[in-house]
Design a protein around this motif. Structure first.
Motif, mmCIF file in Angstrom:
data_model
loop_
_atom_site.group_PDB
_atom_site.id
_atom_site.type_symbol
_atom_site.label_atom_id
_atom_site.label_comp_id
_atom_site.label_asym_id
_atom_site.label_seq_id
_atom_site.Cartn_x
_atom_site.Cartn_y
_atom_site.Cartn_z
ATOM 1 N N HIS A 265 0.822 -1.211 0.000
ATOM 2 C CA HIS A 265 0.000 0.000 0.000
ATOM 3 C C HIS A 265 0.857 1.261 0.000
ATOM 4 O O HIS A 265 0.435 2.299 -0.528
ATOM 5 C CB HIS A 265 -0.954 -0.017 1.190
ATOM 6 C CG HIS A 265 -2.148 -0.892 0.966
ATOM 7 N ND1 HIS A 265 -3.270 -0.454 0.301
ATOM 8 C CD2 HIS A 265 -2.380 -2.190 1.274
ATOM 9 C CE1 HIS A 265 -4.151 -1.438 0.226
ATOM 10 N NE2 HIS A 265 -3.636 -2.504 0.800
ATOM 11 N N PHE A 266 2.054 1.175 0.570
ATOM 12 C CA PHE A 266 2.977 2.311 0.470
ATOM 13 C C PHE A 266 3.344 2.551 -0.995
ATOM 14 O O PHE A 266 3.353 3.696 -1.467
ATOM 15 C CB PHE A 266 4.236 2.029 1.290
ATOM 16 C CG PHE A 266 5.311 3.065 1.122
ATOM 17 C CD1 PHE A 266 5.207 4.302 1.733
ATOM 18 C CD2 PHE A 266 6.428 2.810 0.329
ATOM 19 C CE1 PHE A 266 6.194 5.274 1.564
ATOM 20 C CE2 PHE A 266 7.414 3.760 0.152
ATOM 21 C CZ PHE A 266 7.296 4.994 0.780
ATOM 22 N N ILE A 267 3.611 1.467 -1.729
ATOM 23 C CA ILE A 267 3.914 1.586 -3.160
ATOM 24 C C ILE A 267 2.715 2.171 -3.899
ATOM 25 O O ILE A 267 2.860 3.027 -4.782
ATOM 26 C CB ILE A 267 4.302 0.208 -3.735
ATOM 27 C CG1 ILE A 267 5.670 -0.212 -3.198
ATOM 28 C CG2 ILE A 267 4.326 0.248 -5.270
ATOM 29 C CD1 ILE A 267 6.074 -1.620 -3.568
ATOM 30 N N GLY A 268 1.496 1.705 -3.543
ATOM 31 C CA GLY A 268 0.290 2.257 -4.173
ATOM 32 C C GLY A 268 0.153 3.742 -3.954
ATOM 33 O O GLY A 268 -0.229 4.494 -4.865
ATOM 34 N N ASP A 269 0.469 4.195 -2.732
ATOM 35 C CA ASP A 269 0.389 5.633 -2.441
ATOM 36 C C ASP A 269 1.425 6.417 -3.252
ATOM 37 O O ASP A 269 1.157 7.540 -3.693
ATOM 38 C CB ASP A 269 0.604 5.879 -0.949
ATOM 39 C CG ASP A 269 -0.555 5.374 -0.100
ATOM 40 O OD1 ASP A 269 -1.656 5.188 -0.663
ATOM 41 O OD2 ASP A 269 -0.359 5.167 1.114
ATOM 42 N N ILE A 270 2.611 5.832 -3.444
ATOM 43 C CA ILE A 270 3.638 6.482 -4.263
ATOM 44 C C ILE A 270 3.155 6.621 -5.700
ATOM 45 O O ILE A 270 3.349 7.658 -6.356
ATOM 46 C CB ILE A 270 4.958 5.682 -4.222
ATOM 47 C CG1 ILE A 270 5.538 5.692 -2.806
ATOM 48 C CG2 ILE A 270 5.960 6.258 -5.212
ATOM 49 C CD1 ILE A 270 5.922 7.064 -2.295
ATOM 50 N N VAL A 271 2.512 5.567 -6.226
ATOM 51 C CA VAL A 271 1.969 5.614 -7.589
ATOM 52 C C VAL A 271 0.955 6.750 -7.714
ATOM 53 O O VAL A 271 0.989 7.533 -8.673
ATOM 54 C CB VAL A 271 1.314 4.263 -7.961
ATOM 55 C CG1 VAL A 271 0.541 4.394 -9.276
ATOM 56 C CG2 VAL A 271 2.368 3.179 -8.087
ATOM 57 N N CYS A 272 0.050 6.865 -6.733
ATOM 58 C CA CYS A 272 -0.967 7.929 -6.766
ATOM 59 C C CYS A 272 -0.320 9.312 -6.750
ATOM 60 O O CYS A 272 -0.714 10.199 -7.510
ATOM 61 C CB CYS A 272 -1.920 7.784 -5.578
ATOM 62 S SG CYS A 272 -3.000 6.348 -5.671
ATOM 63 N N ALA A 273 0.670 9.482 -5.885
ATOM 64 C CA ALA A 273 1.343 10.782 -5.783
ATOM 65 C C ALA A 273 2.040 11.143 -7.087
ATOM 66 O O ALA A 273 1.993 12.299 -7.537
ATOM 67 C CB ALA A 273 2.348 10.760 -4.631
ATOM 68 N N LYS A 274 2.673 10.155 -7.716
ATOM 69 C CA LYS A 274 3.403 10.413 -8.970
ATOM 70 C C LYS A 274 2.434 10.742 -10.103
ATOM 71 O O LYS A 274 2.700 11.620 -10.929
ATOM 72 C CB LYS A 274 4.251 9.199 -9.325
ATOM 73 C CG LYS A 274 5.329 9.488 -10.356
ATOM 74 C CD LYS A 274 6.385 8.394 -10.381
ATOM 75 C CE LYS A 274 7.521 8.781 -11.333
ATOM 76 N NZ LYS A 274 8.607 7.753 -11.326
ATOM 77 N N LEU A 275 1.296 10.041 -10.153
ATOM 78 C CA LEU A 275 0.299 10.316 -11.192
ATOM 79 C C LEU A 275 -0.275 11.718 -11.038
ATOM 80 O O LEU A 275 -0.420 12.455 -12.020
ATOM 81 C CB LEU A 275 -0.821 9.274 -11.116
ATOM 82 C CG LEU A 275 -0.500 7.875 -11.651
ATOM 83 C CD1 LEU A 275 -1.605 6.895 -11.291
ATOM 84 C CD2 LEU A 275 -0.306 7.910 -13.171
ATOM 85 N N LYS A 276 -0.616 12.100 -9.824
ATOM 86 C CA LYS A 276 -1.216 13.422 -9.598
ATOM 87 C C LYS A 276 -0.206 14.545 -9.799
ATOM 88 O O LYS A 276 -0.577 15.667 -10.152
ATOM 89 C CB LYS A 276 -1.823 13.486 -8.202
ATOM 90 C CG LYS A 276 -3.075 12.634 -8.056
ATOM 91 C CD LYS A 276 -3.781 12.888 -6.726
ATOM 92 C CE LYS A 276 -5.094 12.131 -6.669
ATOM 93 N NZ LYS A 276 -5.851 12.405 -5.423
#
Length: 392
Positions: A265-276
């Motif tokens: 889930h930490f990786i998922g949050d990083i993906v979201c931050a990078k996309l936004k």
């Protein structure tokens, strides 16, 4: 540093207010000027400016609603209000275009030759061209900065008003030179321009209402960005849609099978931050963490995989058969398509049981493997023993 959402909304409303004021003045100038100079095309162009003013007023109203925060009644936000408003605006534009076309065609086939317009109509048309070109470039800039389809569409509406005024300018000049029907024909062409804008707005808004996905080029960019994050093996079940000019994403992120849930889930949050960070028109992201590609293996329940309780029951029975008793342990289960793997961390009491049975840790692992190999869901087992204080 990027503008905040409130600053963008304020900028969008400001340009819409300016547009409404300019179009109100142009509408009055062209309609009154058309009546005084005897130009039907100029009157039609004035009605076009009036429709532009209506567009600006609706944009101002919709921006105030669509940018509200999610609430109990609208947990996904209020972006659909912008879409619905655009549909309503498109219907109005098509109605105005139909009325203008009918009125101008009646004039063309009336059999009477109207008096040519006077030269001041040319000046009014030139003023309209200049004003709408300025509005077009300013509104388009704000619309792109805000990633708002409604504002961008409004900008092109200003551009069509500019183009229609060019047509009117030519038509008036022709009518003054004696080509009387050119003025009425130009009014029909202006009406067709309005109808085209209405149809474009309507089709784009309807596509958004039925959850049409983002263009494939943008989807590819989003996938590439997600895959660039360390730890992401694959992205699947990738779905997109639009709401109020913002993209909504749903995706499954595949990570290595032995990563912990918290790291996934930490990786998922990083993906979201990078996309936004890269795409500031992304409004909301839903992600699911996978340890395998469940898109390729959709039916994982046949045969049904065992629950933790079932696994522990099998494991306790196997350990008790080997050691005579079952010591405390921590169990980690790794689920994969059609099999599972086990990782067991025993407590210190395991040493007393091993000594009583004459087994070693490696032998215990081999024997457990044999005990459980008859189960069709089991593939591998790993045992971790604590430090043996008596041997330190």
């Amino acid at each position: 540093m990027r503008d905040t959402s409130d600053q963008r909304q304020a900028a969008a409303q400001r340009i819409s207010i300016i547009g409404a004021i300019v179009n109100a003045l142009l509408s009055a100038l062209k309609v009154i000027g058309g009546v005084l100079t005897g130009s039907t095309a100029l009157i039609a162009d004035g009605l076009h400016s009036l429709s532009d003013m209506a567009t600006d007023m609706m944009v101002i109203f919709l921006l105030g609603i669509s940018h509200k925060k999610p609430d109990k009644e609208h947990p996904w936000g209020h972006g659909r209000f912008e879409t619905l408003g655009t549909v309503f605006l498109a219907v109005i534009l098509l109605s105005v275009a139909g009325f203008m076309t009918w009125d101008s065609l009646k004039l063309l086939f009336a059999g009477e030759i109207p008096s040519p317009p006077s030269w001041p109509a040319l000046i009014i048309a030139a003023i309209s061209i200049l004003a709408n070109e300025v509005l077009f470039f300013y509104t388009l800039k704000v619309g792109k900065a805000n990633h708002s389809n409604l504002i961008i569409a409004n900008a092109w509406h200003h551009r069509t008003d500019s183009l229609s005024s060019i047509v009117v300018l030519i038509a008036i000049a022709g009518a003054i030179l004696g080509v009387w029907w050119l003025d009425a024909l130009a009014a029909v062409l202006v009406a067709l321009l309005i109808a085209k804008i209405g149809i474009d707005l309507l089709l784009k808004s309807l596509a958004e209402l039925v959850d049409t996905g983002l263009p494939q080029e943008r989807v590819n960019q989003l996938r590439e960005t997600a895959l660039s994050v360390d730890g992401v093996i694959d992205v699947h079940n990738f779905r997109t849609r639009m709401m109020g000019g913002q993209g909504l994403l749903e995706m499954h992120l595949q990570i290595p099978a032995h990563m912990s849930a918290s790291e996934g889930h930490f990786i998922g949050d990083i993906v979201c931050a990078k996309l936004k960070d890269r795409f500031d028109d992304i409004g909301y992201i839903i992600y699911h963490i996978d340890t395998y590609d469940d898109e390729l293996i959709p039916d994982l329940t046949q045969p049904l995989m065992p629950s933790r309780n079932e696994v522990e029951n099998h494991l306790n029975a196997a350990v008790s058969r080997l050691l005579g008793d079952c010591p405390a342990y921590e169990l980690t289960i790794y689920y994969a398509p059609k099999f599972i793997e086990l990782e067991i961390k025993f407590s210190h009491e395991i040493y007393a049981l091993l000594e009583n049975t004459g087994l070693a840790g490696q032998t215990l692992e081999t024997n457990l493997q044999e005990e459980l190999e008859s189960l069709n869901w089991f593939r591998n087992i790993r045992i971790w023993l604590p430090v043996n204080d008596s041997q330190v």
